[in-house]
Design a protein around this motif. Structure first.
Motif, PDB file in Angstrom:
ATOM      1  N   VAL A  87       0.841  -1.199   0.000  1.00  0.00           N
ATOM      2  CA  VAL A  87       0.000   0.000   0.000  1.00  0.00           C
ATOM      3  C   VAL A  87       0.874   1.246   0.000  1.00  0.00           C
ATOM      4  CG1 VAL A  87      -1.774   1.282   1.261  1.00  0.00           C
ATOM      5  CG2 VAL A  87      -1.838  -1.227   1.192  1.00  0.00           C
ATOM      6  N   LEU A  88       0.557   2.151  -0.910  1.00  0.00           N
ATOM      7  CA  LEU A  88       1.245   3.442  -1.008  1.00  0.00           C
ATOM      8  C   LEU A  88       0.210   4.544  -0.841  1.00  0.00           C
ATOM      9  CD1 LEU A  88       3.571   5.386  -1.716  1.00  0.00           C
ATOM     10  CD2 LEU A  88       3.042   4.978  -4.136  1.00  0.00           C
ATOM     11  N   ASP A  89       0.346   5.317   0.228  1.00  0.00           N
ATOM     12  CA  ASP A  89      -0.518   6.464   0.488  1.00  0.00           C
ATOM     13  C   ASP A  89       0.293   7.747   0.346  1.00  0.00           C
ATOM     14  OD1 ASP A  89      -2.661   4.732   1.225  1.00  0.00           O
ATOM     15  OD2 ASP A  89      -1.809   4.551   3.244  1.00  0.00           O
ATOM     16  N   LEU A  90      -0.309   8.772  -0.205  1.00  0.00           N
ATOM     17  CA  LEU A  90       0.322  10.078  -0.319  1.00  0.00           C
ATOM     18  C   LEU A  90      -0.325  11.047   0.660  1.00  0.00           C
ATOM     19  CD1 LEU A  90       0.702  10.428  -4.203  1.00  0.00           C
ATOM     20  CD2 LEU A  90       2.291   9.425  -2.547  1.00  0.00           C
ATOM     21  N   VAL A  91       0.442  12.044   1.081  1.00  0.00           N
ATOM     22  CA  VAL A  91      -0.028  13.014   2.074  1.00  0.00           C
ATOM     23  C   VAL A  91       0.012  14.414   1.478  1.00  0.00           C
ATOM     24  CG1 VAL A  91       0.377  14.039   4.341  1.00  0.00           C
ATOM     25  CG2 VAL A  91       0.750  11.588   3.997  1.00  0.00           C
ATOM     26  N   TYR A  92      -1.133  15.094   1.556  1.00  0.00           N
ATOM     27  CA  TYR A  92      -1.240  16.498   1.142  1.00  0.00           C
ATOM     28  C   TYR A  92      -1.306  17.383   2.362  1.00  0.00           C
ATOM     29  CZ  TYR A  92      -3.627  20.855  -0.099  1.00  0.00           C
ATOM     30  OH  TYR A  92      -3.968  22.173  -0.223  1.00  0.00           O
ATOM     31  N   ASN A  93      -0.508  18.429   2.366  1.00  0.00           N
ATOM     32  CA  ASN A  93      -0.732  19.517   3.312  1.00  0.00           C
ATOM     33  C   ASN A  93      -0.727  20.818   2.514  1.00  0.00           C
ATOM     34  OD1 ASN A  93       2.355  18.875   3.438  1.00  0.00           O
ATOM     35  ND2 ASN A  93       2.166  21.024   4.009  1.00  0.00           N
ATOM     36  N   PRO A  94      -1.594  21.767   2.876  1.00  0.00           N
ATOM     37  CA  PRO A  94      -1.698  22.991   2.091  1.00  0.00           C
ATOM     38  C   PRO A  94      -0.459  23.862   2.244  1.00  0.00           C
ATOM     39  CG  PRO A  94      -3.066  23.141   4.053  1.00  0.00           C
ATOM     40  CD  PRO A  94      -2.539  21.741   4.009  1.00  0.00           C
ATOM     41  N   PRO A  95      -0.226  24.772   1.285  1.00  0.00           N
ATOM     42  CA  PRO A  95       0.861  25.744   1.451  1.00  0.00           C
ATOM     43  C   PRO A  95       0.638  26.559   2.723  1.00  0.00           C
ATOM     44  CG  PRO A  95      -0.047  25.825  -0.770  1.00  0.00           C
ATOM     45  CD  PRO A  95      -0.972  24.968   0.030  1.00  0.00           C
ATOM     46  N   LEU A  96       1.726  26.976   3.348  1.00  0.00           N
ATOM     47  CA  LEU A  96       1.594  27.798   4.545  1.00  0.00           C
ATOM     48  C   LEU A  96       1.038  29.167   4.167  1.00  0.00           C
ATOM     49  CD1 LEU A  96       4.939  26.948   6.385  1.00  0.00           C
ATOM     50  CD2 LEU A  96       2.653  26.088   6.879  1.00  0.00           C
ATOM     51  N   PRO A  97       0.084  29.680   4.939  1.00  0.00           N
ATOM     52  CA  PRO A  97      -0.502  30.980   4.608  1.00  0.00           C
ATOM     53  C   PRO A  97       0.490  32.116   4.840  1.00  0.00           C
ATOM     54  CG  PRO A  97      -1.317  30.225   6.728  1.00  0.00           C
ATOM     55  CD  PRO A  97      -0.508  29.097   6.149  1.00  0.00           C
ATOM     56  N   THR A  98       0.453  33.110   3.967  1.00  0.00           N
ATOM     57  CA  THR A  98       1.335  34.279   4.100  1.00  0.00           C
ATOM     58  C   THR A  98       0.591  35.506   4.603  1.00  0.00           C
ATOM     59  OG1 THR A  98       0.982  34.818   1.775  1.00  0.00           O
ATOM     60  CG2 THR A  98       2.898  33.457   2.315  1.00  0.00           C
ATOM     61  N   ASP A  99      -0.739  35.411   4.685  1.00  0.00           N
ATOM     62  CA  ASP A  99      -1.555  36.479   5.259  1.00  0.00           C
ATOM     63  C   ASP A  99      -2.738  35.820   5.942  1.00  0.00           C
ATOM     64  OD1 ASP A  99      -3.435  35.826   3.244  1.00  0.00           O
ATOM     65  OD2 ASP A  99      -2.533  37.274   1.877  1.00  0.00           O
ATOM     66  N   ASP A 100      -3.711  36.625   6.394  1.00  0.00           N
ATOM     67  CA  ASP A 100      -4.813  36.043   7.156  1.00  0.00           C
ATOM     68  C   ASP A 100      -5.981  35.605   6.285  1.00  0.00           C
ATOM     69  OD1 ASP A 100      -5.787  38.510   6.464  1.00  0.00           O
ATOM     70  OD2 ASP A 100      -6.028  39.247   8.520  1.00  0.00           O
TER      71      ASP A 100
END
Length: 331
Positions: A174-187
């Protein structure tokens, strides 16, 4: 808004109706050390090639004893740093597989191309390791911005090699991939994208461009600790980001947060409720009030002695929207 203080934020411990308590422990997550061949901007472990901390031999033997002794552990989850670079990786893998436990390796994939680690794909396959790999976007520019120049292309090559060995097709590989969003630069914050829709987007793009296959996509919220917190503080949006997460708190996630059924162990043998508490040095506490260690668990011959899970305000990251865990969205 202040980057460090937000007096309007309701503390997480007050937000939840009652203290969180453990369910039966079934997952042993081990952070083998801080050594890594990468230094990603979002890394809450703050791992890098310059770090030297890694598992002590004595702790390795204690972990193997835990794995041998407790059949209630169904999954051994190995992380880092790059877990493969740190002492104890292969002995713990082999002890867990010998006992019939699922083993997850949280790999950055690029480790396959570091001298001395070229045999890892074959090792993963021969031991039927479940590979959970960070690929924070299916587009090259976004990945390289978060993780370093060339990481995307190396990741694609690594997945191609795993596919050649049967990962993504063989039910035991089994191969799972992980997404995390880009870090925010403003609010202008946003919750993590819908996991099912994003998984389809990943699969469509990666198949069309590279003929890649994988099993599941896990979406993970950026938890404001480690390098993520430092990044937010430099932009003076740490407080407002926490408030955003708190405003999107979802009580339905509480029954499924990963701290419920796991123990997190550091390279020194200390025990925590989760990997985030480990990075913030919030130890799990034994019934007598002392900090819990793996040697103490062995003395007590019991993994289920934690009476109350330790929480902090960054727990809003795991409970915002659809929730976030090492296995992706919760609800």
């Amino acid at each position: 808004m202040s980057s460090t203080i937000n007096t309007s934020l309701t503390p997480f411990a007050q937000k939840i109706a009652a203290p969180l308590v453990k369910n039966k422990i079934t997952v042993l997550q081990v952070n083998l050390g801080r050594k890594c061949n990468l230094a990603c901007t979002h890394c809450h472990v703050e791992a890098s090639p310059k770090r030297t901390e890694e598992l002590a031999p004595e702790v390795c033997q204690q972990l193997i004893a835990i794995i041998d002794r407790f059949p209630q552990i169904k999954t051994v989850d190995l992380t880092g740093g790059a877990p493969e670079m740190n002492y104890g990786f292969r002995p713990i893998v082999e002890a867990a597989r010998r006992n019939g436990k699922e083993v997850i390796v949280r790999s950055n994939l690029t480790i396959f191309f570091v001298p001395g680690y070229e045999d890892l794909p074959e090792y993963f396959a021969s031991n039927q390791l479940r590979v959970t790999a960070s690929l924070p976007c299916y587009l090259e520019s976004n990945v390289d911005q978060q993780r370093g120049a060339g990481v995307y292309n190396d990741s694609i090559r690594a997945i191609q090699r795993l596919n050649q060995l049967g990962y993504g097709e063989d039910p035991n590989l089994v191969l799972d991939l992980v997404y995390n969003p880009p870090l925010p630069t403003d609010d202008n914050f946003a919750l993590t994208a819908d996991q099912q829709k994003l998984e389809l987007d990943y699969k469509t793009y990666l198949q069309a461009h590279f003929k890649l296959k994988f099993n599941n996509l896990f979406t993970i919220t950026n938890i404001p600790i480690g390098r993520t917190r430092q990044f937010l503080q430099r932009r003076e949006i740490h407080g407002s980001y926490l408030e955003f997460l708190a405003n999107n708190y979802n009580a339905a996630t509480l029954d499924r947060v990963m701290c419920r059924n796991e123990l997190s162990i550091d390279y020194l043998g200390n025990v925590y409720d989760c990997d985030f508490n480990q990075m913030e040095n919030i130890n799990a506490i034994a019934p007598g009030g002392e900090k819990l260690t793996i040697s103490r668990l062995l003395e007590l011959n019991n993994l289920d002695i934690i009476q109350e899970i330790k929480t902090a305000n960054y727990c809003y990251g795991c409970t915002a929207g659809t929730g976030s865990s090492c296995g992706g969205a919760l609800v």
